[in-house]
Design a protein around this motif. Sequence first.
Motif, PDB file in Angstrom:
ATOM      1  N   GLU A   1      72.259  25.947  18.396  1.00  0.00           N
ATOM      2  CA  GLU A   1      71.079  25.791  17.533  1.00  0.00           C
ATOM      3  C   GLU A   1      69.806  26.287  18.206  1.00  0.00           C
ATOM      4  OE1 GLU A   1      71.713  21.624  19.352  1.00  0.00           O
ATOM      5  OE2 GLU A   1      72.794  23.503  19.064  1.00  0.00           O
ATOM      6  N   TYR A   2      69.883  26.535  19.525  1.00  0.00           N
ATOM      7  CA  TYR A   2      68.750  27.082  20.260  1.00  0.00           C
ATOM      8  C   TYR A   2      69.062  28.481  20.775  1.00  0.00           C
ATOM      9  CZ  TYR A   2      66.778  22.404  20.046  1.00  0.00           C
ATOM     10  OH  TYR A   2      66.268  21.209  19.604  1.00  0.00           O
ATOM     11  N   GLY A   3      69.870  29.195  20.021  1.00  0.00           N
ATOM     12  CA  GLY A   3      70.170  30.573  20.371  1.00  0.00           C
ATOM     13  C   GLY A   3      71.017  30.717  21.615  1.00  0.00           C
ATOM     14  N   GLY A   4      71.826  29.706  21.927  1.00  0.00           N
ATOM     15  CA  GLY A   4      72.677  29.765  23.097  1.00  0.00           C
ATOM     16  C   GLY A   4      71.995  29.396  24.397  1.00  0.00           C
ATOM     17  N   ARG A   5      70.739  28.971  24.334  1.00  0.00           N
ATOM     18  CA  ARG A   5      70.046  28.547  25.547  1.00  0.00           C
ATOM     19  C   ARG A   5      70.442  27.120  25.906  1.00  0.00           C
ATOM     20  NH1 ARG A   5      63.736  29.569  24.789  1.00  0.00           N
ATOM     21  NH2 ARG A   5      64.152  28.123  23.064  1.00  0.00           N
ATOM     22  N   ASP A   6      70.347  26.773  27.193  1.00  0.00           N
ATOM     23  CA  ASP A   6      70.558  25.399  27.617  1.00  0.00           C
ATOM     24  C   ASP A   6      69.370  24.548  27.187  1.00  0.00           C
ATOM     25  OD1 ASP A   6      72.783  26.431  28.774  1.00  0.00           O
ATOM     26  OD2 ASP A   6      72.197  26.026  30.848  1.00  0.00           O
ATOM     27  N   THR A   7      69.639  23.265  26.939  1.00  0.00           N
ATOM     28  CA  THR A   7      68.589  22.351  26.500  1.00  0.00           C
ATOM     29  C   THR A   7      68.792  21.006  27.183  1.00  0.00           C
ATOM     30  OG1 THR A   7      67.488  21.433  24.524  1.00  0.00           O
ATOM     31  CG2 THR A   7      69.886  21.486  24.505  1.00  0.00           C
ATOM     32  N   PRO A   8      67.760  20.200  27.347  1.00  0.00           N
ATOM     33  CA  PRO A   8      67.933  18.917  28.037  1.00  0.00           C
ATOM     34  C   PRO A   8      68.853  17.977  27.262  1.00  0.00           C
ATOM     35  CG  PRO A   8      65.616  19.526  27.954  1.00  0.00           C
ATOM     36  CD  PRO A   8      66.337  20.473  27.055  1.00  0.00           C
ATOM     37  N   LYS A   9      69.612  17.179  28.009  1.00  0.00           N
ATOM     38  CA  LYS A   9      70.400  16.112  27.411  1.00  0.00           C
ATOM     39  C   LYS A   9      69.468  15.026  26.866  1.00  0.00           C
ATOM     40  CE  LYS A   9      74.873  16.311  29.800  1.00  0.00           C
ATOM     41  NZ  LYS A   9      75.807  15.587  30.693  1.00  0.00           N
ATOM     42  N   PRO A  10      70.000  14.089  26.072  1.00  0.00           N
ATOM     43  CA  PRO A  10      69.141  13.031  25.523  1.00  0.00           C
ATOM     44  C   PRO A  10      68.384  12.229  26.581  1.00  0.00           C
ATOM     45  CG  PRO A  10      71.208  13.083  24.323  1.00  0.00           C
ATOM     46  CD  PRO A  10      71.353  14.063  25.456  1.00  0.00           C
ATOM     47  N   ILE A  11      69.019  11.947  27.715  1.00  0.00           N
ATOM     48  CA  ILE A  11      68.344  11.136  28.744  1.00  0.00           C
ATOM     49  C   ILE A  11      67.079  11.823  29.261  1.00  0.00           C
ATOM     50  CG2 ILE A  11      68.559  10.323  31.131  1.00  0.00           C
ATOM     51  CD1 ILE A  11      71.349   9.359  30.468  1.00  0.00           C
ATOM     52  N   PRO A  12      67.126  13.066  29.754  1.00  0.00           N
ATOM     53  CA  PRO A  12      65.878  13.694  30.195  1.00  0.00           C
ATOM     54  C   PRO A  12      64.916  13.986  29.055  1.00  0.00           C
ATOM     55  CG  PRO A  12      67.691  15.252  30.326  1.00  0.00           C
ATOM     56  CD  PRO A  12      68.290  13.908  30.071  1.00  0.00           C
ATOM     57  N   LEU A  13      65.433  14.148  27.838  1.00  0.00           N
ATOM     58  CA  LEU A  13      64.531  14.406  26.716  1.00  0.00           C
ATOM     59  C   LEU A  13      63.615  13.211  26.465  1.00  0.00           C
ATOM     60  CD1 LEU A  13      63.899  16.641  24.709  1.00  0.00           C
ATOM     61  CD2 LEU A  13      65.514  15.589  23.116  1.00  0.00           C
ATOM     62  N   VAL A  14      64.139  11.990  26.612  1.00  0.00           N
ATOM     63  CA  VAL A  14      63.299  10.797  26.490  1.00  0.00           C
ATOM     64  C   VAL A  14      62.238  10.776  27.583  1.00  0.00           C
ATOM     65  CG1 VAL A  14      63.299   8.276  26.632  1.00  0.00           C
ATOM     66  CG2 VAL A  14      65.074   9.442  25.327  1.00  0.00           C
ATOM     67  N   ARG A  15      62.624  11.172  28.778  1.00  0.00           N
ATOM     68  CA  ARG A  15      61.665  11.231  29.886  1.00  0.00           C
ATOM     69  C   ARG A  15      60.561  12.247  29.593  1.00  0.00           C
ATOM     70  NH1 ARG A  15      66.024  11.684  34.913  1.00  0.00           N
ATOM     71  NH2 ARG A  15      67.258   9.840  34.371  1.00  0.00           N
ATOM     72  N   LEU A  16      60.940  13.391  29.059  1.00  0.00           N
ATOM     73  CA  LEU A  16      59.958  14.433  28.748  1.00  0.00           C
ATOM     74  C   LEU A  16      58.992  13.967  27.665  1.00  0.00           C
ATOM     75  CD1 LEU A  16      62.319  17.549  28.745  1.00  0.00           C
ATOM     76  CD2 LEU A  16      60.657  16.911  30.503  1.00  0.00           C
ATOM     77  N   ARG A  17      59.519  13.275  26.684  1.00  0.00           N
ATOM     78  CA  ARG A  17      58.634  12.775  25.610  1.00  0.00           C
ATOM     79  C   ARG A  17      57.602  11.808  26.173  1.00  0.00           C
ATOM     80  NH1 ARG A  17      60.358   9.121  20.316  1.00  0.00           N
ATOM     81  NH2 ARG A  17      58.308   9.201  19.299  1.00  0.00           N
ATOM     82  N   TYR A  18      58.056  10.923  27.083  1.00  0.00           N
ATOM     83  CA  TYR A  18      57.113   9.970  27.672  1.00  0.00           C
ATOM     84  C   TYR A  18      56.111  10.694  28.581  1.00  0.00           C
ATOM     85  CZ  TYR A  18      55.409   5.776  30.043  1.00  0.00           C
ATOM     86  OH  TYR A  18      54.614   4.781  30.550  1.00  0.00           O
ATOM     87  N   ALA A  19      56.590  11.683  29.322  1.00  0.00           N
ATOM     88  CA  ALA A  19      55.685  12.455  30.168  1.00  0.00           C
ATOM     89  C   ALA A  19      54.623  13.162  29.336  1.00  0.00           C
ATOM     90  CB  ALA A  19      56.475  13.474  30.984  1.00  0.00           C
TER      91      ALA A  19
END
Length: 254
Positions: free
Chosen positions: A97-115
């Motif tokens: 869904e992101y054109g074959g690029r790697d994307t953060p897992k749910p755990i780091p994504l929560v960290r990024l949102r808080y950051a």
Amino acid sequence: MNLSLIVTKTVSALLLPPLNLILLCTIGLLLHTRRPRLGRAISAFALVTLAVISTPAGALLLVAPLEHRSSSLMSAQHAGAQAIVVLGGGRIRNAPEYGGRDTPKPIPLVRLRYAAQLYRETGLPVLVSGGAPDGAAESEAAIMARSLREDFSVPVRWVEGGSDDTRQNAVLSAAILQAAGVQRILLVTDAMHMPRAQTLFTQTGLDVVAAPASLRSHSPLQATDFLPSDEGISRAHYALHEWIGLAWNAIRPR
């Protein structure tokens, strides 16, 4: 994927639930022919423990003491920090869904949102930390930096992409920050991971203000939390990993 990571993951699988308790139950069954009472006791202990920690409520026995070792950040603006540091936690590889690029897992994504929220409150520069222990061409830090820019409109000042574990997160990030004159940081990671991460970052000489995300033990329990689920065993697995990490840090030379 390097050999060290394979060995680490294999040892972790053997030490952590559910495999550790399955193996313990198997040992009990093997002992049953020679030591029936001992074998039954070991197997029963393993099964009961597995049943308990497979529930979100039971997993709190491991989770809550970790999370209570660091408090929620009340005011980022008054923390006196000079930078925000966000730790990685894995990737989803080749996301279509992101054109074959790697994307953060749910755990780091929560960290990024808080950051991102902390950045909007303080305007502090951001450092993301995480290498490529799985042998990928792109570091976790680079993926996190892209997510912060594209998904949260947050600029990233520093990208630390050489670390393979939390200890290296701390050492390599500290070198970058101290060279830039940064001494006091807001450290963003999961509440369960925070005691170990904060200890390691403090050992580098940085002043660390904990900014924990994903606090599990503060939510009120519901009836379904007493039923076994993948959520329960996942939390117990994560928490026991952190307890073992804390014990290892306590005996390992710096």
